[in-house]
Write a protein that holds these residues in place. Structure first.
Motif, PDB file in Angstrom:
ATOM      1  N   VAL A  48      -7.049 -16.810   2.796  1.00  0.00           N
ATOM      2  CA  VAL A  48      -6.620 -16.959   1.411  1.00  0.00           C
ATOM      3  C   VAL A  48      -5.201 -16.413   1.268  1.00  0.00           C
ATOM      4  N   ALA A  49      -5.027 -15.170   1.710  1.00  0.00           N
ATOM      5  CA  ALA A  49      -3.724 -14.525   1.607  1.00  0.00           C
ATOM      6  C   ALA A  49      -3.672 -13.382   2.607  1.00  0.00           C
ATOM      7  N   ALA A  50      -2.460 -12.991   2.956  1.00  0.00           N
ATOM      8  CA  ALA A  50      -2.268 -11.864   3.864  1.00  0.00           C
ATOM      9  C   ALA A  50      -1.002 -11.131   3.455  1.00  0.00           C
ATOM     10  N   ILE A  51      -0.949  -9.859   3.834  1.00  0.00           N
ATOM     11  CA  ILE A  51       0.196  -9.035   3.455  1.00  0.00           C
ATOM     12  C   ILE A  51       0.539  -8.110   4.611  1.00  0.00           C
ATOM     13  N   SER A  52       1.823  -7.910   4.798  1.00  0.00           N
ATOM     14  CA  SER A  52       2.274  -7.051   5.887  1.00  0.00           C
ATOM     15  C   SER A  52       1.946  -5.595   5.608  1.00  0.00           C
ATOM     16  N   TRP A  53       2.107  -4.762   6.617  1.00  0.00           N
ATOM     17  CA  TRP A  53       1.750  -3.350   6.481  1.00  0.00           C
ATOM     18  C   TRP A  53       2.558  -2.671   5.376  1.00  0.00           C
ATOM     19  N   SER A  54       3.793  -3.102   5.181  1.00  0.00           N
ATOM     20  CA  SER A  54       4.652  -2.477   4.177  1.00  0.00           C
ATOM     21  C   SER A  54       4.479  -3.107   2.801  1.00  0.00           C
ATOM     22  N   PHE A  68      -2.907 -16.838  -7.128  1.00  0.00           N
ATOM     23  CA  PHE A  68      -3.384 -15.572  -6.564  1.00  0.00           C
ATOM     24  C   PHE A  68      -2.199 -14.714  -6.147  1.00  0.00           C
ATOM     25  N   ASN A  69      -2.420 -13.404  -6.182  1.00  0.00           N
ATOM     26  CA  ASN A  69      -1.396 -12.470  -5.733  1.00  0.00           C
ATOM     27  C   ASN A  69      -2.054 -11.359  -4.920  1.00  0.00           C
ATOM     28  N   ILE A  70      -1.531 -11.144  -3.727  1.00  0.00           N
ATOM     29  CA  ILE A  70      -2.026 -10.074  -2.881  1.00  0.00           C
ATOM     30  C   ILE A  70      -1.061  -8.903  -2.962  1.00  0.00           C
ATOM     31  N   SER A  71      -1.605  -7.717  -3.025  1.00  0.00           N
ATOM     32  CA  SER A  71      -0.776  -6.517  -3.066  1.00  0.00           C
ATOM     33  C   SER A  71      -1.540  -5.390  -2.384  1.00  0.00           C
ATOM     34  N   ARG A  72      -0.817  -4.323  -2.130  1.00  0.00           N
ATOM     35  CA  ARG A  72      -1.469  -3.183  -1.487  1.00  0.00           C
ATOM     36  C   ARG A  72      -0.864  -1.890  -1.998  1.00  0.00           C
ATOM     37  N   ASP A  73      -1.672  -0.855  -1.941  1.00  0.00           N
ATOM     38  CA  ASP A  73      -1.245   0.492  -2.319  1.00  0.00           C
ATOM     39  C   ASP A  73      -1.556   1.379  -1.121  1.00  0.00           C
ATOM     40  N   ASN A  74      -0.527   1.725  -0.385  1.00  0.00           N
ATOM     41  CA  ASN A  74      -0.731   2.498   0.842  1.00  0.00           C
ATOM     42  C   ASN A  74      -1.018   3.972   0.564  1.00  0.00           C
ATOM     43  N   VAL A  75      -0.903   4.380  -0.670  1.00  0.00           N
ATOM     44  CA  VAL A  75      -1.301   5.745  -1.032  1.00  0.00           C
ATOM     45  C   VAL A  75      -2.810   5.773  -1.314  1.00  0.00           C
ATOM     46  N   ARG A  76      -3.280   4.754  -2.005  1.00  0.00           N
ATOM     47  CA  ARG A  76      -4.705   4.652  -2.320  1.00  0.00           C
ATOM     48  C   ARG A  76      -5.494   3.938  -1.237  1.00  0.00           C
TER      49      ARG A  76
END
Length: 128
Positions: A48-54, A68-76
């Protein structure tokens, strides 16, 4: 080891929005590219979607671009999939997955064999 737990699935109507979350534990979350896959009944699992480590690079399959939008929170230690304008064809079990990649390459992130860690999945059902 990385443990992944998805949440946020449910029953929605066409046109609604929904946000999936995937909480990670274990090895440093920020080391991994993350992907969301889905599998509908009778169909193969697909990206569906992918996101880099950063979080600086993302990929979307054509059918979800603009919705759709993929996002990440590397603190959480969490990756999200914000889904809007849902369609009945979005009905599937959604899985998050983690891959240790030296470089975010499309041909790698779309292939489920790239990912070494998987969540248990969360059901998304969209009624028309």
């Amino acid at each position: 080891q990385v443990q992944l737990v998805e949440s946020g699935g449910g029953l929605e109507q066409a046109g609604d929005s929904l946000r999936l979350s995937c909480a990670a534990s274990g090895r440093p979350f920020s080391s991994y590219a993350m992907g969301w896959f889905r599998q509908a009944p009778g169909k193969e699992r697909g990206i569906v979607a992918a996101i880099s480590w950063s979080g600086s690079v993302a990929y979307y399959t054509d059918s979800v671009k603009g919705r759709f939008n993929i996002s990440r929170d590397n603190v959480r230690n969490t990756v999200y999939l914000q889904m809007s304008s849902l369609k009945s064809e979005d009905t599937a079990v959604y899985y998050c997955a983690a891959a240790y990649l030296a470089r975010f390459r499309v041909e790698m992130v779309v292939d489920d064999r790239t990912y070494g860690y998987w969540g248990q999945g969360t059901q998304v059902t969209v009624s028309s």
